[in-house]
Scaffold this motif. Sequence first.
Motif, PDB file in Angstrom:
ATOM      1  N   LEU A  62      64.129 -29.849  -0.612  1.00 20.18           N
ATOM      2  CA  LEU A  62      63.713 -29.486   0.741  1.00 20.18           C
ATOM      3  C   LEU A  62      63.391 -30.724   1.567  1.00 20.18           C
ATOM      4  O   LEU A  62      63.746 -30.810   2.747  1.00 20.18           O
ATOM      5  CB  LEU A  62      62.502 -28.556   0.686  1.00 20.18           C
ATOM      6  N   TYR A  65      66.661 -32.245   2.508  1.00 24.48           N
ATOM      7  CA  TYR A  65      67.313 -31.410   3.526  1.00 24.48           C
ATOM      8  C   TYR A  65      66.730 -31.701   4.912  1.00 24.48           C
ATOM      9  O   TYR A  65      67.463 -31.874   5.890  1.00 24.48           O
ATOM     10  CB  TYR A  65      67.114 -29.947   3.152  1.00 24.48           C
ATOM     11  N   LYS A  66      65.410 -31.761   4.995  1.00 24.67           N
ATOM     12  CA  LYS A  66      64.764 -32.037   6.281  1.00 24.67           C
ATOM     13  C   LYS A  66      65.113 -33.434   6.786  1.00 24.67           C
ATOM     14  O   LYS A  66      65.301 -33.643   7.988  1.00 24.67           O
ATOM     15  CB  LYS A  66      63.252 -31.884   6.144  1.00 24.67           C
ATOM     16  N   LYS A 122      69.795 -23.349  -3.936  1.00 27.21           N
ATOM     17  CA  LYS A 122      69.285 -22.083  -3.429  1.00 27.21           C
ATOM     18  C   LYS A 122      69.041 -21.075  -4.550  1.00 27.21           C
ATOM     19  O   LYS A 122      68.231 -20.176  -4.425  1.00 27.21           O
ATOM     20  CB  LYS A 122      70.252 -21.505  -2.395  1.00 27.21           C
ATOM     21  N   GLU A 151      58.222 -23.059  -1.100  1.00 28.06           N
ATOM     22  CA  GLU A 151      59.256 -24.066  -0.876  1.00 28.06           C
ATOM     23  C   GLU A 151      60.604 -23.571  -1.374  1.00 28.06           C
ATOM     24  O   GLU A 151      61.634 -23.812  -0.749  1.00 28.06           O
ATOM     25  CB  GLU A 151      58.876 -25.369  -1.581  1.00 28.06           C
ATOM     26  N   ARG A 152      60.607 -22.855  -2.504  1.00 31.67           N
ATOM     27  CA  ARG A 152      61.871 -22.311  -3.007  1.00 31.67           C
ATOM     28  C   ARG A 152      62.448 -21.300  -2.027  1.00 31.67           C
ATOM     29  O   ARG A 152      63.638 -21.288  -1.736  1.00 31.67           O
ATOM     30  CB  ARG A 152      61.654 -21.648  -4.374  1.00 31.67           C
ATOM     31  N   ASP A 154      61.901 -21.157   1.147  1.00 31.69           N
ATOM     32  CA  ASP A 154      62.344 -21.889   2.332  1.00 31.69           C
ATOM     33  C   ASP A 154      63.718 -22.498   2.092  1.00 31.69           C
ATOM     34  O   ASP A 154      64.608 -22.452   2.941  1.00 31.69           O
ATOM     35  CB  ASP A 154      61.323 -22.977   2.667  1.00 31.69           C
ATOM     36  N   MET A 155      63.908 -23.054   0.888  1.00 31.78           N
ATOM     37  CA  MET A 155      65.174 -23.704   0.574  1.00 31.78           C
ATOM     38  C   MET A 155      66.313 -22.695   0.518  1.00 31.78           C
ATOM     39  O   MET A 155      67.416 -22.943   0.987  1.00 31.78           O
ATOM     40  CB  MET A 155      65.049 -24.436  -0.774  1.00 31.78           C
ATOM     41  N   LYS A 158      67.945 -21.825   3.842  1.00 33.98           N
ATOM     42  CA  LYS A 158      68.608 -22.863   4.621  1.00 33.98           C
ATOM     43  C   LYS A 158      70.120 -22.675   4.631  1.00 33.98           C
ATOM     44  O   LYS A 158      70.716 -22.181   3.690  1.00 33.98           O
ATOM     45  CB  LYS A 158      68.278 -24.252   4.055  1.00 33.98           C
TER      46      LYS A 158
END
Length: 305
Positions: A62, A65-66, A122, A151-152, A154-155, A158
């Motif tokens: 994550l 990714y950001k 993912k 966090e998982r 959220d990922m 994406k």
Amino acid sequence: IRCADGRGPTGESPAAFNDQEQFKIKAIQVAIIDIYQQRLSELRFNALYQVAHHLIQNGCALQLYKKIREIFHALLDLWFQNKLMPCPDEVFLDTVKTLWDEHYHAANLVSKLVMRLDKSEKLKFQDQSEGQDKGPVKVEQGEAAPPPKAERDDMRSKMSVIELGVQVFGELFTSTAIDKCRKLMLSVVDCERSGEAAPNRNKLKGLTEMMVKIGLEGVYVPCLETSYLDEARAFYTVEAAENFLAMSTVDYLRKACKRLDEEAGRVDFCLHETTAPKIKDCLEQILIRDYDKKLIDKEGTGMHA
């Protein structure tokens, strides 16, 4: 790309990268900049692929990714401000298409560099997350612990890296360049519709495809198609009134059919296929249905309603 105070293009300070993972993320950041500047060797690319793989395996997906999103935005913002917006009208459309092609190619390479970010992250902790909701997850020795559930989740939500690149380009394009791009594209259509030379006609299809890629309903329809239909409606409303007064019914209908064919070809060559039924209905209403009774009753037709 670095400022005088040592900060990078996304504003981070050197102190922000003080552990192993952050150092590796910094290496990926520099690699992405090199990709955009077309100076990343294949050997270095392969080495950095392993670095990216290690980061993802160790729970930094994550964060990576950001960071990729930040870099995309920073680099594209520089491109738009320095390469695109100062361009004169004569080369503006060419420059938009060139920047899009270069960015899409670079974003595709970035996607390959962090391939596992798209392919496995993912779903990577799906089984563990189901167990973690019920209790602690057993982690084997040497294996990275799964990231927190939030966090998982959220990922998993994406988009892919290449989709992210398209989204960031779209955000900057619609906020800085869309008005000028639409004006120049429609001026080409207007010239052609009026029988004038339209030297940029061949460029419109590529720009249309770019807009559709960014978003058919979110960008292409409101930012180009709607204006195209509005201008067509205004143009043909005036022309229909003039032709009705100046032409016989037969000549008027021949001209109307010719205009329908021209706009169908224009959509096929310059715009998106979803516009075809809309412009067809628009022209049939203006050129034919609005005049059908008047054309039948017009003197000299030999017909009466």
